[in-house]
Design a protein around this motif. Structure first.
Motif, mmCIF file in Angstrom:
data_model
loop_
_atom_site.group_PDB
_atom_site.id
_atom_site.type_symbol
_atom_site.label_atom_id
_atom_site.label_comp_id
_atom_site.label_asym_id
_atom_site.label_seq_id
_atom_site.Cartn_x
_atom_site.Cartn_y
_atom_site.Cartn_z
ATOM 1 N N GLY A 103 -2.172 -10.231 1.463
ATOM 2 C CA GLY A 103 -1.758 -8.910 1.917
ATOM 3 C C GLY A 103 -0.445 -8.526 1.273
ATOM 4 N N SER A 104 -0.454 -7.530 0.403
ATOM 5 C CA SER A 104 0.798 -7.083 -0.209
ATOM 6 C C SER A 104 1.464 -6.058 0.698
ATOM 7 C CB SER A 104 0.546 -6.494 -1.597
ATOM 8 O OG SER A 104 -0.220 -5.321 -1.512
ATOM 9 N N ALA A 105 2.748 -5.817 0.448
ATOM 10 C CA ALA A 105 3.547 -4.962 1.328
ATOM 11 C C ALA A 105 2.921 -3.584 1.505
ATOM 12 C CB ALA A 105 4.964 -4.836 0.776
ATOM 13 N N ARG A 106 2.434 -3.011 0.417
ATOM 14 C CA ARG A 106 1.864 -1.659 0.483
ATOM 15 C C ARG A 106 0.760 -1.564 1.528
ATOM 16 N NH1 ARG A 106 -1.641 1.122 -4.412
ATOM 17 N NH2 ARG A 106 -2.400 2.911 -3.202
ATOM 18 N N PHE A 107 -0.087 -2.576 1.601
ATOM 19 C CA PHE A 107 -1.235 -2.496 2.497
ATOM 20 C C PHE A 107 -0.929 -3.047 3.882
ATOM 21 C CE2 PHE A 107 -2.810 -2.431 -1.847
ATOM 22 C CZ PHE A 107 -3.478 -1.206 -1.817
ATOM 23 N N ILE A 108 0.001 -3.978 3.969
ATOM 24 C CA ILE A 108 0.464 -4.410 5.295
ATOM 25 C C ILE A 108 1.074 -3.230 6.032
ATOM 26 C CG2 ILE A 108 2.190 -5.817 6.499
ATOM 27 C CD1 ILE A 108 1.781 -7.927 4.270
#
Length: 290
Positions: A103-108
């Motif tokens: 999970g990358s920051a953008r999608f978290i």
């Protein structure tokens, strides 16, 4: 169990059952990354995933204790879909102790905090997140899709939900021109989050990626082994966290592993010993890969 394309997982998930919930990466724009190129991102139907879990139960019995959910950014799935998969996984494998995903920051940050809490309660216990850098110019240059502030916000959301967080830092991704800034800013972001795990990778240019072409054309200065080691040391020196640091990848020049802050000086001493070795003793900066 069915898999499509190359399936990637962190080294720490080597013994985990892989249930491929998504195909590809919804971002897929990072200039350094060769993964999922040519793959159109899609989410697999929940019923297919349940069939895979049933197949795994038939093959392994109820012995599975850890599951990893590839591909890239499975956290993007609708919360109700993930909850259904998590519940069914626990039904199939009552001994299950850990379920993790990328999970990358953008999608978290697309997930409400309440949804992350629900996912933790349902059994999603750890997120592997590739921050790569905490330096905004570097993040923009590699088209990561997030700023340092957004990475901090995402990391704090994961921690607040009670999940473990494993953050990945890419040594050398700032090139020679922003090596110091990349090291210091990455440490500052991690200090603000205090993740459970920090995992190091060293950038190696991969053919077919935009950053490889920049490297070949002389627009990106790849770090030498000693430069990468000095950047690693600077990064560690700036860390003020209480988690574990791992160098669990063959791209790295230094295998520094331990718990911070108590093992910091031993890590730095180990790097000093490596810096006393001639650079010819190390792999070429271009050699290696995924």
């Amino acid at each position: 169990m069915r898999y499509e394309g190359l399936v990637y997982r962190p080294p720490s998930e080597a013994n985990s059952l892989l249930i491929q919930c998504t195909i590809g990466c919804p971002h897929n724009k990072c200039t350094f990354c060769p993964m999922y190129k040519g793959t159109v991102f899609r989410i697999r139907p929940v019923e297919e995933l349940k069939e895979d879990l049933r197949s795994a139960r038939e093959y392994y019995g109820d012995k599975i204790e850890t599951i990893f959910l590839p591909d890239g950014n499975t956290i993007l799935m609708k919360t109700e879909q993930l909850l259904e998969i998590l519940a069914f996984a626990r039904e199939m494998f009552p001994r299950l102790s850990r379920v993790t995903s990328y999970g990358s920051a953008r999608f978290i940050n697309l997930k409400p905090a309440a949804d992350l809490q629900l996912l933790r309660e349902a059994g999603l216990t750890r997120i592997h997140s590739g921050m790569e850098s905490g330096d905004d110019p570097v993040l923009a240059g590699i088209r990561k899709g997030a700023t340092a502030a957004e990475i901090i916000a995402a990391g704090l959301k994961v921690k607040a939900a009670g999940m473990e967080l494993s953050e990945y830092v890419l040594i050398g991704i700032g090139g020679r021109g922003r090596s110091c800034e990349h090291a210091a800013a990455s440490a500052a972001v991690l200090n603000a989050i205090n993740p459970d795990f920090i995992r190091l990778r060293t950038y190696i240019p991969i053919p077919g990626t935009p950053l490889y072409e920049d490297y070949r054309q002389g627009r990106f200065d790849l770090l030498s082994p000693h430069e990468a080691l000095r950047e690693t040391a600077m990064f560690i020196e700036h860390l003020d966290v209480t988690g574990q640091l791992f160098s669990d990848h063959n791209s790295n020049y230094a295998y520094v592993n331990g718990r911070l802050p108590m093992d910091k000086q031993a890590m730095l001493a180990g790097i000093d010993k490596l810096l006393a070795m001639p650079e010819a003793a190390f792999r070429s900066p271009e050699a290696g890969g995924l």
